[in-house]
Design a protein around this motif. Structure first.
Motif, PDB file in Angstrom:
ATOM      1  N   GLY A 163      20.314  -2.326 -13.883  1.00 21.41           N
ATOM      2  CA  GLY A 163      21.872  -2.298 -13.364  1.00 21.41           C
ATOM      3  C   GLY A 163      21.875  -1.853 -11.890  1.00 21.41           C
ATOM      4  O   GLY A 163      22.809  -2.044 -10.849  1.00 21.41           O
ATOM      5  N   SER A 164      21.231  -0.772 -11.325  1.00 21.84           N
ATOM      6  CA  SER A 164      21.057   0.224 -10.239  1.00 21.84           C
ATOM      7  C   SER A 164      20.553  -0.468  -9.182  1.00 21.84           C
ATOM      8  O   SER A 164      20.256   0.215  -7.827  1.00 21.84           O
ATOM      9  N   LEU A 165      19.578  -1.106  -9.157  1.00 19.72           N
ATOM     10  CA  LEU A 165      18.612  -1.974  -8.036  1.00 19.72           C
ATOM     11  C   LEU A 165      19.160  -3.701  -8.522  1.00 19.72           C
ATOM     12  O   LEU A 165      18.782  -4.157  -9.413  1.00 19.72           O
ATOM     13  N   SER A 166      19.171  -4.202  -7.390  1.00 19.88           N
ATOM     14  CA  SER A 166      18.551  -6.123  -7.468  1.00 19.88           C
ATOM     15  C   SER A 166      17.304  -6.544  -6.822  1.00 19.88           C
ATOM     16  O   SER A 166      17.362  -5.569  -5.772  1.00 19.88           O
ATOM     17  N   PRO A 167      17.158  -7.387  -7.333  1.00 21.97           N
ATOM     18  CA  PRO A 167      16.573  -8.349  -6.420  1.00 21.97           C
ATOM     19  C   PRO A 167      16.520  -8.620  -5.221  1.00 21.97           C
ATOM     20  O   PRO A 167      15.878  -8.552  -4.081  1.00 21.97           O
ATOM     21  N   VAL A 168      17.564  -9.137  -5.395  1.00 25.01           N
ATOM     22  CA  VAL A 168      18.180  -9.564  -3.881  1.00 25.01           C
ATOM     23  C   VAL A 168      18.005  -8.210  -3.028  1.00 25.01           C
ATOM     24  O   VAL A 168      17.674  -8.688  -1.392  1.00 25.01           O
ATOM     25  N   ALA A 169      18.241  -7.152  -2.676  1.00 23.84           N
ATOM     26  CA  ALA A 169      18.446  -5.916  -2.282  1.00 23.84           C
ATOM     27  C   ALA A 169      17.279  -5.567  -1.884  1.00 23.84           C
ATOM     28  O   ALA A 169      16.763  -5.587  -0.711  1.00 23.84           O
ATOM     29  N   VAL A 170      16.332  -5.729  -2.565  1.00 24.34           N
ATOM     30  CA  VAL A 170      14.850  -5.346  -2.576  1.00 24.34           C
ATOM     31  C   VAL A 170      14.391  -5.688  -1.808  1.00 24.34           C
ATOM     32  O   VAL A 170      13.306  -5.960  -0.476  1.00 24.34           O
ATOM     33  N   THR A 171      14.392  -7.808  -2.014  1.00 26.92           N
ATOM     34  CA  THR A 171      13.484  -8.709  -1.153  1.00 26.92           C
ATOM     35  C   THR A 171      14.429  -8.389   0.091  1.00 26.92           C
ATOM     36  O   THR A 171      13.209  -8.749   1.215  1.00 26.92           O
ATOM     37  N   GLN A 172      15.414  -8.151   0.317  1.00 25.08           N
ATOM     38  CA  GLN A 172      15.204  -8.212   1.545  1.00 25.08           C
ATOM     39  C   GLN A 172      14.852  -6.857   2.297  1.00 25.08           C
ATOM     40  O   GLN A 172      14.729  -7.338   3.816  1.00 25.08           O
ATOM     41  N   GLN A 173      15.145  -5.698   1.621  1.00 26.34           N
ATOM     42  CA  GLN A 173      14.799  -4.667   2.076  1.00 26.34           C
ATOM     43  C   GLN A 173      13.150  -5.365   2.655  1.00 26.34           C
ATOM     44  O   GLN A 173      12.593  -3.775   3.791  1.00 26.34           O
ATOM     45  N   SER A 174      12.689  -5.753   1.695  1.00 25.94           N
ATOM     46  CA  SER A 174      11.181  -5.994   1.975  1.00 25.94           C
ATOM     47  C   SER A 174      10.751  -6.907   3.397  1.00 25.94           C
ATOM     48  O   SER A 174      10.153  -6.503   4.211  1.00 25.94           O
ATOM     49  N   LEU A 175      11.503  -7.730   3.115  1.00 27.19           N
ATOM     50  CA  LEU A 175      11.560  -8.540   4.883  1.00 27.19           C
ATOM     51  C   LEU A 175      12.590  -8.380   6.007  1.00 27.19           C
ATOM     52  O   LEU A 175      11.463  -7.872   6.430  1.00 27.19           O
ATOM     53  N   ASP A 176      13.179  -7.086   5.925  1.00 25.45           N
ATOM     54  CA  ASP A 176      13.385  -6.620   6.518  1.00 25.45           C
ATOM     55  C   ASP A 176      11.740  -5.342   7.644  1.00 25.45           C
ATOM     56  O   ASP A 176      12.176  -5.254   8.330  1.00 25.45           O
ATOM     57  N   ARG A 177      11.573  -4.609   6.203  1.00 23.50           N
ATOM     58  CA  ARG A 177      10.503  -4.101   6.513  1.00 23.50           C
ATOM     59  C   ARG A 177       9.618  -4.547   7.352  1.00 23.50           C
ATOM     60  O   ARG A 177       8.318  -4.520   7.973  1.00 23.50           O
ATOM     61  N   ILE A 178       8.952  -6.005   6.871  1.00 21.47           N
ATOM     62  CA  ILE A 178       7.946  -6.585   7.084  1.00 21.47           C
ATOM     63  C   ILE A 178       8.467  -7.097   8.656  1.00 21.47           C
ATOM     64  O   ILE A 178       8.019  -7.785   9.811  1.00 21.47           O
ATOM     65  N   ALA A 179       9.537  -7.109   9.334  1.00 23.75           N
ATOM     66  CA  ALA A 179       9.944  -8.182  10.622  1.00 23.75           C
ATOM     67  C   ALA A 179       9.869  -6.341  11.231  1.00 23.75           C
ATOM     68  O   ALA A 179       9.507  -7.128  12.842  1.00 23.75           O
ATOM     69  N   ARG A 180      10.335  -5.463  11.398  1.00 27.14           N
ATOM     70  CA  ARG A 180       9.868  -4.704  11.824  1.00 27.14           C
ATOM     71  C   ARG A 180       8.642  -3.918  12.121  1.00 27.14           C
ATOM     72  O   ARG A 180       8.175  -3.121  13.010  1.00 27.14           O
ATOM     73  N   LEU A 181       7.901  -3.766  11.176  1.00 30.14           N
ATOM     74  CA  LEU A 181       6.065  -3.752  10.817  1.00 30.14           C
ATOM     75  C   LEU A 181       5.417  -4.733  10.755  1.00 30.14           C
ATOM     76  O   LEU A 181       4.226  -3.623  11.370  1.00 30.14           O
ATOM     77  N   ASP A 182       5.671  -5.646  10.543  1.00 27.66           N
ATOM     78  CA  ASP A 182       4.169  -6.201  10.812  1.00 27.66           C
ATOM     79  C   ASP A 182       3.954  -6.616  12.091  1.00 27.66           C
ATOM     80  O   ASP A 182       2.980  -7.071  12.255  1.00 27.66           O
ATOM     81  N   PRO A 183       4.948  -7.105  13.012  1.00 25.60           N
ATOM     82  CA  PRO A 183       3.936  -7.321  14.193  1.00 25.60           C
ATOM     83  C   PRO A 183       3.123  -6.029  14.803  1.00 25.60           C
ATOM     84  O   PRO A 183       1.717  -6.950  15.674  1.00 25.60           O
ATOM     85  N   ALA A 184       2.929  -5.152  14.745  1.00 26.30           N
ATOM     86  CA  ALA A 184       1.113  -4.836  14.208  1.00 26.30           C
ATOM     87  C   ALA A 184       0.654  -3.920  13.498  1.00 26.30           C
ATOM     88  O   ALA A 184      -0.316  -3.877  14.406  1.00 26.30           O
ATOM     89  N   LEU A 185       0.696  -4.994  12.405  1.00 28.90           N
ATOM     90  CA  LEU A 185       0.372  -5.227  11.179  1.00 28.90           C
ATOM     91  C   LEU A 185      -0.453  -6.269  11.852  1.00 28.90           C
ATOM     92  O   LEU A 185      -1.939  -6.549  11.481  1.00 28.90           O
ATOM     93  N   ASN A 186       0.091  -7.418  12.223  1.00 33.13           N
ATOM     94  CA  ASN A 186       0.063  -8.869  11.766  1.00 33.13           C
ATOM     95  C   ASN A 186      -0.617  -9.355  10.777  1.00 33.13           C
ATOM     96  O   ASN A 186      -1.711 -10.490  10.397  1.00 33.13           O
ATOM     97  N   SER A 187      -0.233  -9.048   8.691  1.00 25.21           N
ATOM     98  CA  SER A 187      -0.884  -9.004   7.509  1.00 25.21           C
ATOM     99  C   SER A 187       0.075 -10.661   7.404  1.00 25.21           C
ATOM    100  O   SER A 187      -0.605 -11.045   6.135  1.00 25.21           O
TER     101      SER A 187
END
Length: 457
Positions: free
Chosen positions: A21-45
């Protein structure tokens, strides 16, 4: 808020946090999406990011866990799928303008199984056009997280880059001549081409039905095993493997000396030395028919790919990149005799490898003879032959072949170690890979400013 370091944790660690209960799928998914938005313009993955859909899946995963319904290790874990694989109500582009985008009518079997296992699918990843060795200019190259001036490899480069850079915990790739293992090696992650037929290809766009495979890309052998279990609907555990007494064959690949770069050879030699010190029995192997393997791969892929894409080539040939179009045209000129000769080589090699495994438990080689280049080499050129020097033969014979990181060169670029085991001994390949992971020093990701990587302790 989830710390970016957590996005590099193991799937088991993530799952434990969900369940206490110290972490939720919603929080991790949102962080993943935020990281994609921030970093994928350089990667194009990624080609398609499924923000709304992944949010909904994460919310459902969280509700189920709270209600006591546990679907297993991948429950609530963000993963990605190569954009060659059909998903219901999601466009598939094949990284091409020919026959694209095509709206998915149903989920591919492997996607359905991932969803049944509770995985959260973040989106569809970039690839070489129709997985056939060339970048379509409208979609562009996927860049390497270790050096964005270099390629992440093909054709599953988007999946490998997403996993390596912490955008996704694992991903699906496909492999017809090395297309999981090559980008895994270039990006410093784990990639498994399973035994032929182990993972269903129903709903996966074919390139060469005689050679096609689908498999997992992850950051460890343990995580790859969890992905393989979900993708097959069968449990794949890592059996306990002792290095001491392990019989390892080093296969001589004719012509490899033309391509081997010194830093990759050094990493390979260091790994073999460590295995010897740990008590493994290492011996050379030679298979005479191996000299014909890569030519046979080409003589099978070319006509099969051309036959499968024939109608699309006639109707929308302008939508292919020039390189892919030329490759498809060339396949019509492979004679039936050449194709049948290649199938005969395939049959003889299967017998030769079966015999070789009577005296060894695994065959080791570099995954690729060099580090990631600036661009993917042309599939039919000299460098294209070199790139699949160690990988293509295992598509031909259908054996499980695993690439794990073998360390960093003095350029701070990863090398790959390929581990091959007998037919349907995929769990053994992953277990040996896990044992070797324990021998090798941990790779440290660069962390300079707004880097693609975070520091991993």
């Amino acid at each position: 808020m989830v710390d970016d370091n957590l996005l590099f944790s193991s799937i088991a660690t993530l799952g434990a946090r969900y369940r206490d209960g110290s972490l939720s799928p919603v929080a991790v998914t949102q962080q993943s999406l935020d990281r994609i938005a921030r970093l994928d313009p350089a990667l194009n993955s990624f080609i398609t990011v499924l923000a709304e859909e992944s949010h909904a899946a994460a919310e459902a995963a969280g509700r189920e866990l709270k209600a006591g319904r546990d679907r297993g290790p991948l429950h609530g874990v963000p993963v990605a799928v190569k954009d060659l694989v059909e998903m219901a109500d999601v466009p598939t582009t094949f990284a091409s303008r020919a026959g694209s985008p095509r709206q998915g009518e149903s989920d591919a079997v492997l996607v359905r199984r991932l969803k049944e296992a509770g995985a959260v699918i973040l989106g569809k990843t970039n690839l070489l056009e129709y997985a056939y060795g060339a970048v379509h200019p409208d979609f562009g190259q996927t860049n390497n997280p270790w050096d964005v001036k270099r390629t992440s490899g093909g054709s599953s480069g988007g999946s490998a880059a997403a996993v390596a850079s912490g955008l996704s915990f694992a991903a699906v790739g496909t492999d017809t001549g090395g297309s999981i293992r090559i980008p895994a090696a270039y990006c410093g992650v784990v990639g498994l081409k399973p035994s032929f037929g182990l993972v269903s290809l129903d709903g996966v766009k074919a390139l060469s039905p005689s050679l096609d495979h689908a498999g997992p890309i992850a950051r460890s052998c343990a995580d790859a095993a969890l992905m393989l279990s979900a993708m097959t609907g069968m449990r794949h555990d890592l059996p306990s493997v002792a290095i001491r007494g392990l019989r390892i064959g080093i296969l001589r690949h004719p012509g490899a000396e033309r391509f081997m770069e010194a830093p990759i050879q050094a990493l390979f030699d260091q790994t073999i030395a460590l295995l010897g010190k740990a008590g493994a029995h290492v011996r050379p192997l030679e298979i005479v028919e191996l000299k014909s393997a890569n030519d046979a791969v080409a003589k099978i892929i070319e006509p099969e790919a051309s036959q499968l894409h024939r109608d699309l080539l006639r109707q929308e040939g302008h939508g292919f990149s020039a390189i892919t179009r030329d490759q498809l045209e060339a396949g019509f000129h492979v004679t039936a005799v050449d194709y049948l000769d290649a199938l005969a080589v395939q049959a003889r090699l299967r017998g030769a490898f079966q015999q070789a495994f009577e005296s060894v438990d695994a065959i080791l080689s570099p995954s690729v003879p060099w580090v990631a280049p600036a661009e993917d080499p042309p599939i039919g050129g000299e460098s294209g032959v070199g790139e699949i020097m160690f990988s293509g033969v295992y598509n031909l014979v259908g054996l499980p072949a695993l690439s794990i990181p073998s360390g960093l060169t003095d350029q701070t670029l990863p090398g790959g170690l390929q581990i091959v085991t007998p037919w349907k001994a995929d769990d053994l390949a992953l277990a040996i890979g896990a044992a070797i992971e324990g021998l090798l020093p941990a790779m440290r990701h660069p962390a300079i400013g707004e880097s693609l990587f975070v520091s991993v302790p």
